[in-house]
Scaffold this motif. Structure first.
Motif, PDB file in Angstrom:
ATOM      1  N   ALA A  38       7.709  -1.957  -9.537  1.00 34.71           N
ATOM      2  CA  ALA A  38       8.890  -1.381  -9.997  1.00 34.71           C
ATOM      3  C   ALA A  38      10.049  -1.157  -9.004  1.00 34.71           C
ATOM      4  O   ALA A  38      11.309  -1.416  -9.303  1.00 34.71           O
ATOM      5  CB  ALA A  38       8.354   0.029 -10.307  1.00 34.71           C
ATOM      6  N   SER A  39       9.888  -1.063  -7.690  1.00 36.09           N
ATOM      7  CA  SER A  39      10.693  -1.106  -6.789  1.00 36.09           C
ATOM      8  C   SER A  39      11.510  -2.423  -6.580  1.00 36.09           C
ATOM      9  O   SER A  39      12.337  -2.595  -5.992  1.00 36.09           O
ATOM     10  CB  SER A  39      10.110  -0.957  -5.345  1.00 36.09           C
ATOM     11  OG  SER A  39       9.452  -2.013  -4.851  1.00 36.09           O
ATOM     12  N   LYS A  53      -4.159  -0.305  -8.214  1.00 34.71           N
ATOM     13  CA  LYS A  53      -3.397  -0.654  -9.388  1.00 34.71           C
ATOM     14  C   LYS A  53      -2.090  -0.045  -9.394  1.00 34.71           C
ATOM     15  O   LYS A  53      -0.916  -0.410  -9.548  1.00 34.71           O
ATOM     16  CB  LYS A  53      -4.152  -0.420 -10.688  1.00 34.71           C
ATOM     17  CG  LYS A  53      -3.477  -0.909 -11.918  1.00 34.71           C
ATOM     18  CD  LYS A  53      -4.452  -0.833 -12.997  1.00 34.71           C
ATOM     19  CE  LYS A  53      -4.845   0.347 -13.320  1.00 34.71           C
ATOM     20  NZ  LYS A  53      -5.742   0.579 -14.671  1.00 34.71           N
ATOM     21  N   ASP A  54      -2.126   1.366  -8.852  1.00 38.39           N
ATOM     22  CA  ASP A  54      -0.892   2.114  -8.954  1.00 38.39           C
ATOM     23  C   ASP A  54      -0.122   1.769  -7.867  1.00 38.39           C
ATOM     24  O   ASP A  54       1.300   1.643  -7.859  1.00 38.39           O
ATOM     25  CB  ASP A  54      -1.161   3.728  -8.546  1.00 38.39           C
ATOM     26  CG  ASP A  54      -1.834   4.247  -9.610  1.00 38.39           C
ATOM     27  OD1 ASP A  54      -1.632   3.708 -10.895  1.00 38.39           O
ATOM     28  OD2 ASP A  54      -2.631   5.067  -9.486  1.00 38.39           O
ATOM     29  N   ASP A  55      -0.505   1.239  -6.558  1.00 38.36           N
ATOM     30  CA  ASP A  55       0.429   0.465  -5.528  1.00 38.36           C
ATOM     31  C   ASP A  55       1.020  -0.599  -6.106  1.00 38.36           C
ATOM     32  O   ASP A  55       2.332  -0.842  -5.906  1.00 38.36           O
ATOM     33  CB  ASP A  55      -0.437   0.077  -4.311  1.00 38.36           C
ATOM     34  CG  ASP A  55      -1.067   1.450  -3.562  1.00 38.36           C
ATOM     35  OD1 ASP A  55      -0.476   2.373  -3.544  1.00 38.36           O
ATOM     36  OD2 ASP A  55      -2.150   1.201  -3.054  1.00 38.36           O
ATOM     37  N   ASP A  60       0.978  -1.149   0.001  1.00 34.33           N
ATOM     38  CA  ASP A  60       0.003  -0.158  -0.086  1.00 34.33           C
ATOM     39  C   ASP A  60       1.068   1.412  -0.107  1.00 34.33           C
ATOM     40  O   ASP A  60       0.875   2.105   0.920  1.00 34.33           O
ATOM     41  CB  ASP A  60      -0.876  -0.083   1.280  1.00 34.33           C
ATOM     42  CG  ASP A  60      -1.817   1.165   1.157  1.00 34.33           C
ATOM     43  OD1 ASP A  60      -2.101   2.002   0.143  1.00 34.33           O
ATOM     44  OD2 ASP A  60      -2.439   1.305   2.475  1.00 34.33           O
ATOM     45  N   GLN A  61       1.626   1.597  -1.021  1.00 41.06           N
ATOM     46  CA  GLN A  61       2.499   2.412  -1.154  1.00 41.06           C
ATOM     47  C   GLN A  61       2.018   3.947  -0.956  1.00 41.06           C
ATOM     48  O   GLN A  61       2.805   4.765  -0.230  1.00 41.06           O
ATOM     49  CB  GLN A  61       3.118   2.587  -2.785  1.00 41.06           C
ATOM     50  CG  GLN A  61       3.739   1.429  -3.070  1.00 41.06           C
ATOM     51  CD  GLN A  61       5.071   1.336  -2.621  1.00 41.06           C
ATOM     52  OE1 GLN A  61       5.856   2.180  -3.212  1.00 41.06           O
ATOM     53  NE2 GLN A  61       5.515   0.437  -1.701  1.00 41.06           N
ATOM     54  N   ASN A  62       0.684   4.464  -1.238  1.00 35.76           N
ATOM     55  CA  ASN A  62       0.187   5.751  -0.890  1.00 35.76           C
ATOM     56  C   ASN A  62      -0.418   5.665   0.597  1.00 35.76           C
ATOM     57  O   ASN A  62      -0.789   6.760   0.943  1.00 35.76           O
ATOM     58  CB  ASN A  62      -0.452   6.326  -1.873  1.00 35.76           C
ATOM     59  CG  ASN A  62      -1.830   5.291  -1.934  1.00 35.76           C
ATOM     60  OD1 ASN A  62      -2.220   4.324  -1.439  1.00 35.76           O
ATOM     61  ND2 ASN A  62      -2.762   5.536  -3.097  1.00 35.76           N
ATOM     62  N   LEU A  97       9.764  -3.231 -14.351  1.00 48.04           N
ATOM     63  CA  LEU A  97       9.212  -1.975 -14.760  1.00 48.04           C
ATOM     64  C   LEU A  97       8.162  -1.933 -15.890  1.00 48.04           C
ATOM     65  O   LEU A  97       7.471  -1.019 -15.930  1.00 48.04           O
ATOM     66  CB  LEU A  97      10.650  -1.112 -15.155  1.00 48.04           C
ATOM     67  CG  LEU A  97      11.616  -1.016 -14.212  1.00 48.04           C
ATOM     68  CD1 LEU A  97      12.736  -0.428 -14.728  1.00 48.04           C
ATOM     69  CD2 LEU A  97      11.022  -0.297 -13.056  1.00 48.04           C
ATOM     70  N   ARG A 143       1.725  -1.472  -9.148  1.00 43.67           N
ATOM     71  CA  ARG A 143       2.761  -0.910 -10.097  1.00 43.67           C
ATOM     72  C   ARG A 143       3.939  -0.366  -9.359  1.00 43.67           C
ATOM     73  O   ARG A 143       5.085  -0.752  -9.603  1.00 43.67           O
ATOM     74  CB  ARG A 143       2.308   0.214 -11.093  1.00 43.67           C
ATOM     75  CG  ARG A 143       3.317   0.661 -12.245  1.00 43.67           C
ATOM     76  CD  ARG A 143       2.688   1.943 -13.064  1.00 43.67           C
ATOM     77  NE  ARG A 143       1.349   1.624 -13.530  1.00 43.67           N
ATOM     78  CZ  ARG A 143       0.824   1.028 -14.392  1.00 43.67           C
ATOM     79  NH1 ARG A 143       1.759   0.233 -15.157  1.00 43.67           N
ATOM     80  NH2 ARG A 143      -0.573   1.008 -14.653  1.00 43.67           N
ATOM     81  N   ASP A 144       3.827   0.475  -8.492  1.00 40.72           N
ATOM     82  CA  ASP A 144       4.944   1.083  -7.607  1.00 40.72           C
ATOM     83  C   ASP A 144       5.879  -0.085  -6.750  1.00 40.72           C
ATOM     84  O   ASP A 144       6.923  -0.079  -6.810  1.00 40.72           O
ATOM     85  CB  ASP A 144       4.308   1.945  -6.634  1.00 40.72           C
ATOM     86  CG  ASP A 144       3.881   3.228  -7.256  1.00 40.72           C
ATOM     87  OD1 ASP A 144       4.296   3.460  -8.553  1.00 40.72           O
ATOM     88  OD2 ASP A 144       3.310   3.954  -6.771  1.00 40.72           O
ATOM     89  N   VAL A 145       5.088  -0.945  -6.313  1.00 42.82           N
ATOM     90  CA  VAL A 145       5.684  -2.137  -5.575  1.00 42.82           C
ATOM     91  C   VAL A 145       6.672  -3.038  -6.506  1.00 42.82           C
ATOM     92  O   VAL A 145       7.632  -3.373  -6.198  1.00 42.82           O
ATOM     93  CB  VAL A 145       5.110  -2.855  -4.415  1.00 42.82           C
ATOM     94  CG1 VAL A 145       4.101  -3.867  -5.182  1.00 42.82           C
ATOM     95  CG2 VAL A 145       5.634  -3.401  -3.266  1.00 42.82           C
TER      96      VAL A 145
END
Length: 169
Positions: free
Chosen positions: A56-57, A48-50, A39-41, A61, A52-54
């Motif tokens: 990518a980390s 979906k954005d969370d 839960d990045q944010n 990519l 994508r971010d995790v």
């Protein structure tokens, strides 16, 4: 009307508490930590954005939108912690029934002793289908050490696969 709402809320609460009873407190804490990382944010919902971010980390990519959407659609709704935990519970409960797994092992145990030789099981697990790695074999023997004669109690393995803990004798 208010009592009905309260009753409905209580019934919903019971359903969510059942998922918590499936896990030990330490497991719930580990899942909570994983949820928090994903839960990045930090809004309490995995989006979906969370994802994508995790990803990518972790070096992933070029994940397609369709792949992310498919992951999100595995849940019945927004993925809060209770839904996240429920999804893990469902995945863990996805094993075949105990009797089916025991029957598969019985094919390897024509004498019906309830055990098979460690060397034989290790050969099968490292050479057939989804082959076990050396590390996985090490973990298996740590969890289910063979007896002094080199026999492995496959019924105990089956129990743990389907129930998640060793039988108390």
């Amino acid at each position: 009307m208010a009592p009905k709402k309260a009753k409905r809320r209580a019934a919903g609460g019971e359903g969510s508490s059942n998922v918590f009873s499936m896990f030990e407190q330490s497991q719930i804490q580990e899942y909570k930590e994983a949820f928090t990382i994903i839960d990045q944010n930090r809004d309490g919902i995995i989006s979906k954005d969370d994802l994508r971010d995790v990803l990518a980390s972790m070096g992933q990519l070029n994940v397609k939108n369709e792949e992310l959407e498919a992951m999100i659609k595995e849940a019945s709704g927004p993925i809060n912690f209770t839904v996240f935990l429920t999804m893990f519970g469902e995945k863990l409960k996805g094993a075949d029934p105990e009797d089916v797994i025991v029957s598969a092992f019985k094919v390897l145990d024509p004498e019906g002793t309830g055990s098979i030789k460690k060397e034989f099981l290790e050969e099968l697990l490292t050479t057939q289908c989804d082959r076990f790695t050396a590390e996985e074999m090490k973990n298996l023997w740590a969890a289910f050490p063979p007896d002094v004669a080199g026999n492995v109690d496959y019924k105990n393995i089956c129990y743990v696969i389907t129930h998640g803990e060793e039988k108390e004798e």
